[in-house]
Design a protein around this motif. Sequence first.
Motif, PDB file in Angstrom:
ATOM      1  N   HIS A 153      45.137   1.275  71.238  1.00 38.79           N
ATOM      2  CA  HIS A 153      45.040  -0.067  71.276  1.00 38.79           C
ATOM      3  C   HIS A 153      45.424  -0.201  70.053  1.00 38.79           C
ATOM      4  CE1 HIS A 153      42.306  -3.384  72.114  1.00 38.79           C
ATOM      5  NE2 HIS A 153      42.611  -3.950  71.447  1.00 38.79           N
ATOM      6  N   HIS A 160      45.926  -2.965  66.875  1.00 38.02           N
ATOM      7  CA  HIS A 160      47.425  -4.579  66.515  1.00 38.02           C
ATOM      8  C   HIS A 160      47.584  -3.964  65.187  1.00 38.02           C
ATOM      9  CE1 HIS A 160      45.079  -6.927  69.326  1.00 38.02           C
ATOM     10  NE2 HIS A 160      43.667  -6.033  69.027  1.00 38.02           N
ATOM     11  N   HIS A 178      42.253  -7.337  76.823  1.00 34.84           N
ATOM     12  CA  HIS A 178      41.523  -7.622  76.193  1.00 34.84           C
ATOM     13  C   HIS A 178      40.228  -8.830  76.832  1.00 34.84           C
ATOM     14  CE1 HIS A 178      43.332  -6.602  72.813  1.00 34.84           C
ATOM     15  NE2 HIS A 178      41.573  -6.856  71.896  1.00 34.84           N
ATOM     16  N   HIS A 194      38.229  -3.717  74.933  1.00 39.46           N
ATOM     17  CA  HIS A 194      36.942  -3.208  75.065  1.00 39.46           C
ATOM     18  C   HIS A 194      35.555  -3.969  76.258  1.00 39.46           C
ATOM     19  CE1 HIS A 194      37.677  -4.319  70.333  1.00 39.46           C
ATOM     20  NE2 HIS A 194      38.571  -4.886  71.073  1.00 39.46           N
ATOM     21  N   ASP A 238      41.899   0.295  66.831  1.00 43.02           N
ATOM     22  CA  ASP A 238      41.931  -1.135  67.631  1.00 43.02           C
ATOM     23  C   ASP A 238      42.823  -1.650  65.912  1.00 43.02           C
ATOM     24  OD1 ASP A 238      41.815  -3.857  68.746  1.00 43.02           O
ATOM     25  OD2 ASP A 238      39.384  -4.323  67.447  1.00 43.02           O
TER      26      ASP A 238
HETATM   27 ZN   LIG Z   1      42.377  -6.035  70.258  1.00 37.57          ZN
END
Ligand SMILES: [Zn+2]
Length: 357
Positions: free
Chosen positions: A18, A20, A201, A225, A286
């Motif tokens: 995960h 970005h 998500h 999450h 993240d």
């Molecule tokens: Zn994320």
Amino acid sequence: MEDENEAFYRDLPKVELHAHLNGSVSVPTMERLIARKPHLNVQHSMTAIHKGQRRTLDECFHMFRIIHQLIDSEEDLFMVTKDVVKEYALDGVKYLELRSTPREEKHTGPYWVMLIWSILAAICYRTAEVLLEKRFLVAIDRRNGPEVAMETVKMAEDFMLSSDGLVVGLDLSGDPTVGHCRDLMPALQKARSAGLKLALHLSEVPTQREETELLLTLPPDRIGHGTFLHPEVGGSQALVDAVRQGNIPLELCLTSNVKGQTVPSYEKHHFQYWYRLGHPCVLCADDKGVFGTDLSQEYQLAASTFGLSQEAVWTLSEQAIGCIFAPESVKQELKQKWADLRPFVNGVSNAEDPLFV
Ligand SMILES: [Zn+2]
Ligand SMILES: CNc1ncnc2c1ncn2[C@@H]1O[C@H](COP(=O)(O)O)[C@@H](O)[C@H]1O
């Protein structure tokens, strides 16, 4: 100097599922981007949350808008992607699934197509000393609505078929307080039936219960999450049961949730809840740039907060292999890599190993 404990977490082979792209830009790369665009007047504090600081989720999404202004050419994108991949490799990551949202920039024409291809080209980069297996997820920003979502899915499908296995799935992200997933269901269903894996998500904020119920009907292949799934935080037992029955892995990002203030402290992070159930949990960063972390640090924080032994940490990183979107043959290769590396990672090494006696 790095202490022995830190060395263990860096040397620990890891899987990042995960990440970005534009949230993962490190300080040195950000410095170069800022220097390239002095007219934007961007300060560091506008693109990253430093140690001890917190922001609201809303402020985090404002940061992404600033970062997007700094990364608006093919050249920027190439540098960013190359640096992010290299940093992950140097952090001991052996398998990385990077995700990013296609974007259209005024002065670069049909930017999103170019963006994806630049990324794909860039992530062929390998550091000389560390080999890193990479895959890509095309992201839908929920803010952009159902039409863009559908176009993104079509593009992801094309890339899945033409990228030689590099594009494996679809991410659903963006500000969870904007829009409703009901409008995005046709796009997500289409992606699923085309064979794209879904990393969604889900329950990132407390108000998403109805959306979560809907999204779980797809079902997703992994959950990002899932902060508010369980009943103690306003979710429900039915949601927990659905996730458990589907054995849907959770991508858990401790620092992101603490600094973005969706969980009050590391101690109160829902990692504990799911880990105790024996449910597949994968630690992830993240946005390592925005949240000022890296994956080694996330493992170290989970271990120190929840009292995990180094043996348990090793098992946690190894189990993440089972949750990747690449095919079975890649899983087997990674398992072999973990077995090969095990004698060389201090703390879980066997005493006879000449490197550590
Ligand atoms: Zn994320
Ligand atoms: C903190 N929690 C989060 N929740 C939801 N979406 C997030 C996110 N962090 C990042 N993104 C999504 O990723 C984009 C930046 O990378 P890319 O431009 O796609 O590479 C953000 O604009 C947002 O859509």
